[in-house]
Design a protein around this motif. Structure first.
Motif, PDB file in Angstrom:
ATOM      1  N   VAL A  83     -39.365 -28.412 -35.265  1.00  0.00           N
ATOM      2  CA  VAL A  83     -39.420 -28.760 -36.948  1.00  0.00           C
ATOM      3  C   VAL A  83     -39.544 -30.392 -37.214  1.00  0.00           C
ATOM      4  CG1 VAL A  83     -37.620 -28.524 -38.860  1.00  0.00           C
ATOM      5  CG2 VAL A  83     -37.851 -26.703 -37.193  1.00  0.00           C
ATOM      6  N   GLU A  84     -39.986 -30.653 -38.123  1.00  0.00           N
ATOM      7  CA  GLU A  84     -40.262 -32.099 -38.405  1.00  0.00           C
ATOM      8  C   GLU A  84     -39.085 -32.283 -39.396  1.00  0.00           C
ATOM      9  OE1 GLU A  84     -40.721 -35.642 -38.910  1.00  0.00           O
ATOM     10  OE2 GLU A  84     -42.156 -34.635 -37.524  1.00  0.00           O
ATOM     11  N   TRP A  85     -37.979 -33.002 -39.013  1.00  0.00           N
ATOM     12  CA  TRP A  85     -36.732 -33.151 -39.835  1.00  0.00           C
ATOM     13  C   TRP A  85     -36.901 -34.258 -40.653  1.00  0.00           C
ATOM     14  CZ3 TRP A  85     -33.684 -29.088 -40.307  1.00  0.00           C
ATOM     15  CH2 TRP A  85     -33.730 -28.227 -39.009  1.00  0.00           C
ATOM     16  N   ASP A  86     -37.911 -35.147 -40.804  1.00  0.00           N
ATOM     17  CA  ASP A  86     -37.988 -36.359 -41.607  1.00  0.00           C
ATOM     18  C   ASP A  86     -37.159 -37.275 -41.344  1.00  0.00           C
ATOM     19  OD1 ASP A  86     -40.338 -35.088 -42.988  1.00  0.00           O
ATOM     20  OD2 ASP A  86     -38.988 -33.849 -44.422  1.00  0.00           O
ATOM     21  N   GLY A  87     -36.822 -37.486 -40.041  1.00  0.00           N
ATOM     22  CA  GLY A  87     -35.959 -38.450 -39.606  1.00  0.00           C
ATOM     23  C   GLY A  87     -35.599 -38.112 -38.189  1.00  0.00           C
ATOM     24  N   ASP A  88     -34.371 -38.817 -37.704  1.00  0.00           N
ATOM     25  CA  ASP A  88     -34.021 -38.542 -36.258  1.00  0.00           C
ATOM     26  C   ASP A  88     -32.594 -37.815 -36.407  1.00  0.00           C
ATOM     27  OD1 ASP A  88     -33.224 -38.675 -33.981  1.00  0.00           O
ATOM     28  OD2 ASP A  88     -33.179 -40.754 -33.672  1.00  0.00           O
ATOM     29  N   PRO A  89     -32.866 -36.512 -35.942  1.00  0.00           N
ATOM     30  CA  PRO A  89     -31.547 -35.913 -35.928  1.00  0.00           C
ATOM     31  C   PRO A  89     -30.339 -36.075 -34.992  1.00  0.00           C
ATOM     32  CG  PRO A  89     -33.127 -34.386 -35.390  1.00  0.00           C
ATOM     33  CD  PRO A  89     -33.804 -35.685 -35.872  1.00  0.00           C
ATOM     34  N   ASP A  90     -30.846 -37.189 -34.105  1.00  0.00           N
ATOM     35  CA  ASP A  90     -29.655 -37.714 -33.256  1.00  0.00           C
ATOM     36  C   ASP A  90     -29.010 -38.747 -33.721  1.00  0.00           C
ATOM     37  OD1 ASP A  90     -30.389 -35.589 -31.171  1.00  0.00           O
ATOM     38  OD2 ASP A  90     -32.104 -36.777 -30.505  1.00  0.00           O
ATOM     39  N   ASP A  91     -29.425 -39.351 -34.779  1.00  0.00           N
ATOM     40  CA  ASP A  91     -28.974 -40.588 -35.364  1.00  0.00           C
ATOM     41  C   ASP A  91     -27.951 -40.207 -36.513  1.00  0.00           C
ATOM     42  OD1 ASP A  91     -28.369 -43.305 -36.534  1.00  0.00           O
ATOM     43  OD2 ASP A  91     -30.609 -43.266 -37.406  1.00  0.00           O
ATOM     44  N   ASP A  92     -26.755 -40.795 -36.113  1.00  0.00           N
ATOM     45  CA  ASP A  92     -25.539 -40.624 -37.284  1.00  0.00           C
ATOM     46  C   ASP A  92     -26.077 -40.906 -38.748  1.00  0.00           C
ATOM     47  OD1 ASP A  92     -23.966 -39.837 -35.076  1.00  0.00           O
ATOM     48  OD2 ASP A  92     -22.979 -42.092 -35.116  1.00  0.00           O
TER      49      ASP A  92
END
Length: 178
Positions: free
Chosen positions: A102-111
């Motif tokens: 999935v291309e989340w439009d950002g970094d899901p590991d980032d708070d």
């Protein structure tokens, strides 16, 4: 309907007059078999469903509650409404079963990513990301403060809707989650 039939045909599986079995159990089997190309997992989940409902009266069983238990983190998910990290992990886990991401439009590991999103926007993003590859992300209504869903091949959208209606499961496309 016999879950061990090797010649299961999704186009005809939903015609009660043709297969002659419109029981809840047969419909649950059909729903589990919609898992794209994974009859072995569907058989395991169906066996777990049968074990879970055991000797219960069919009219006392809420199929979606049992289905949710037997598919959790294998073919579906149910996560707390405010736990966006787990939602991303669950959707990523499902997508990875079919070698998709999935291309989340950002970094899901980032708070900061999680500070700016909610479950509805994550569902919509994942739905939009998976659709071009022929997959649909679904959500089903829960009584609790949770979000739940699964994925299907897009070609199975209408059969899924029909089965969900017959099993009294309220489903929505991932793009329609609120």
């Amino acid at each position: 309907m016999n879950p061990s039939d090797d010649d299961f045909d999704t186009e005809h599986a939903f015609d009660d007059e043709e297969d002659g079995d419109d029981s809840v159990e047969a419909r649950v089997w059909q729903l589990l078999l919609i898992n794209p190309g994974d009859e072995e997992t569907a058989l395991q989940q169906f066996a777990a469903y049968r074990d879970a409902v055991g000797h219960a009266d069919e009219e006392e069983v809420e199929p979606i509650r049992v289905i949710a238990q037997v598919i959790d983190w294998r073919s579906g998910f149910q996560v707390e409404a405010d736990d966006t990290r787990t939602l991303v992990q669950a959707i990523d886990e499902l997508a990875s079963r079919w070698n998709l991401s999935v291309e989340w439009d950002g970094d899901p590991d980032d708070d900061d990513f999680h500070a700016d999103v909610d479950a509805a926007s994550l569902f919509a993003t994942a739905y939009d990301s998976l659709t071009p590859y022929g997959y649909t992300l679904w959500a089903w209504e829960t009584d609790e403060d949770t979000y739940a869903g699964w994925m299907t091949l897009t070609r199975d959208n209408e059969p899924l809707r029909e089965l969900a209606t017959l099993l009294d499961i309220q489903v929505r496309l991932g793009s329609e989650v609120t």
